[in-house]
Design an enzyme around this catalytic site. Structure first.
Site, mmCIF file in Angstrom:
data_model
loop_
_atom_site.group_PDB
_atom_site.id
_atom_site.type_symbol
_atom_site.label_atom_id
_atom_site.label_comp_id
_atom_site.label_asym_id
_atom_site.label_seq_id
_atom_site.Cartn_x
_atom_site.Cartn_y
_atom_site.Cartn_z
ATOM 1 C CD GLU A 284 -22.730 22.917 1.847
ATOM 2 O OE1 GLU A 284 -22.629 24.125 1.574
ATOM 3 O OE2 GLU A 284 -22.136 22.021 1.210
ATOM 4 C CG HIS A 305 -0.211 5.687 16.807
ATOM 5 N ND1 HIS A 305 0.476 4.768 17.584
ATOM 6 C CD2 HIS A 305 -0.538 5.029 15.668
ATOM 7 C CE1 HIS A 305 0.577 3.622 16.929
ATOM 8 N NE2 HIS A 305 -0.030 3.753 15.766
ATOM 9 C CE LYS A 420 -20.602 31.584 0.223
ATOM 10 N NZ LYS A 420 -21.276 30.918 -0.917
#
Length: 430
Positions: A284, A305, A420
């Site tokens: 950020e 794995h 937003k």
């Protein structure tokens, strides 16, 4: 580079010459350090997290102790915590990092999103329990905590009527925002996030300190860790400031070695949110202007794995930062078999679980290095409340320097606002 609490190991970096490296970066690091101290960086006033360790915390700690005593008197067994971003990741990181030492019999239910499945699951889990509600949001208008606060505040009110106020804590701005008004109207406990501390730098503001206290950890030790780190990192000298040293290493690997991805690695599942916090701080703060490292993480040995194949033989466009904690809370010995060694593990009888895990770490570092992976190793001295406070402040300092070396404003996040605006328009908010 070695200090009392944290070591930065660079012996698995190809073509690294420390003397040349320090000569290259020291002047720029000095300049950024002074700009930071003088609040001359972009949005430089948002450095409240830096001044926090030196402040008098008696009033805040008294508030936190009062809330803890009240919840104890009410026999609260479950906490529903609402927060997003740095108000979630960092708090979860504290509690997971310290979980083996949790002393209080409190269950914390995190609600970091607006998943109906998760919300319903938490609602079922607290049904019939003695529970309390804690919400963190500076504005009170961030969608995720706002929606979930409405939902769980209604549940709390239905169960406790007017006495729900005794079980509600809002952590928000001092004077403005929706939660301040609610607190004033209904008498909720109100803890203040300073206006000059951004979300990702706010882990050890009241939200983290309160949750730590409620779970039986000592917030004073968290704060002491931050103060110790600040004192040790007061000088910008790359020979002694390990946070700036790490920041400059990241920049060197990105610009000189042309590596675009940082894979941060830990060897315990309890460190997952510590890795997420690392990812948020750097992602950020630096993800701007089309010029940034891409921070991601893996939990070993589990991810060996799956992703282990890619790290060993895939394209080498990444470097690794391995986080190791030297002294753990607990260790276990492998017991002798009750079944005549039919699992053929007796060769491990002289080794503890931590020894086996550390051996795996050493083997993986060696294998990946042999496959031309550049590796930074960070070793924390111990897994304690103090150490978390120290390392969080250390990471914050490293983030500030690393992003500033790239020329970014490390205290804003304009890209987050794009979705937003579109989302609220689609949802019909005026």
């Amino acid at each position: 580079m070695e200090s009392k609490w944290l070591t930065v190991d660079t012996k698995h970096l190809y073509g690294f010459d420390e003397a040349i490296f320090i000569q290259k970066y020291q002047k720029k690091v000095n300049q950024i350090h002074q700009q930071f101290l003088n609040q001359q960086l972009p949005d430089g006033h948002m450095n409240g997290w830096y001044s926090q360790p030196d402040q008098d915390h008696k009033g805040l700690l008294k508030q936190i102790n009062t809330i803890a005593k009240q919840f104890n008197a009410l026999k609260v067994t479950d906490i529903v915590y609402l927060g997003i971003g740095g108000s979630y990741t960092g708090i979860r990181a504290i509690l997971d990092f310290l979980k083996p030492e949790q002393k209080a019999n409190i269950k914390v239910h995190f609600v970091p999103d607006i998943s109906a499945f998760n919300i319903a699951a938490v609602a079922r889990a607290i049904k019939g329990k003695s529970w309390a509600l804690v919400v963190t949001s500076k504005s009170g208008r961030t969608l995720e905590p706002a929606v979930t606060f409405r939902y769980f505040r209604n549940l709390l009110h239905k169960q406790y009527k007017q006495k729900h106020a005794l079980r509600t804590v809002v952590i928000t701005d001092a004077v403005k925002g929706l939660l301040v008004g609610m607190s004033n109207q209904y008498g909720y406990a109100h803890l203040t996030i300073p206006s000059n501390i951004g979300g990702r730098f706010s882990t050890l503001s009241p939200a983290g300190l309160l949750l730590a206290k409620l779970c039986g950890h000592d917030p004073k030790q968290l704060l002491l860790g931050t103060l110790t780190a600040k004192q040790e990192l007061a000088n910008s000298d790359l020979n002694t400031n390990s946070a700036y040293y790490y920041a400059a290493l990241r920049h060197w690997l990105y610009t000189t070695k042309k590596l675009k991805i940082e894979v941060t690695v830990a060897y315990h599942s309890a460190y997952e949110y510590l890795l997420l916090q690392h990812r948020q701080l750097f992602g950020e703060s630096e993800g701007k202007g089309g010029k940034s490292l891409f921070p991601t993480f893996s939990l070993f040995t589990t991810d060996l794995h799956s992703m282990g194949q890619l790290y060993q033989e895939g394209e080498k466009n990444f470097f690794e930062t391995v986080i190791q904690v030297q002294t753990q809370f607990h260790d276990l010995e492998l017991p002798p078999s009750d079944f005549n060694n039919d699992d053929q593990l007796d060769y491990l009888l002289a080794k503890s679980m931590n020894e086996i895990s550390n051996t795996a770490l050493e083997a993986v570092v060696e294998a990946h290095f042999q496959s031309n992976v550049n590796i930074i190793k960070l070793t924390l001295k111990e897994r304690t409340t103090f150490m978390f406070g120290y390392f969080y402040f250390w990471l914050s300092m490293a983030t500030m320097m690393s992003g500033s070396l790239l020329g970014h404003n490390v205290f804003d996040q304009p890209g987050v606002e794009v979705y937003k605006q579109l989302m609220f328009a689609k949802l019909g908010r005026e």
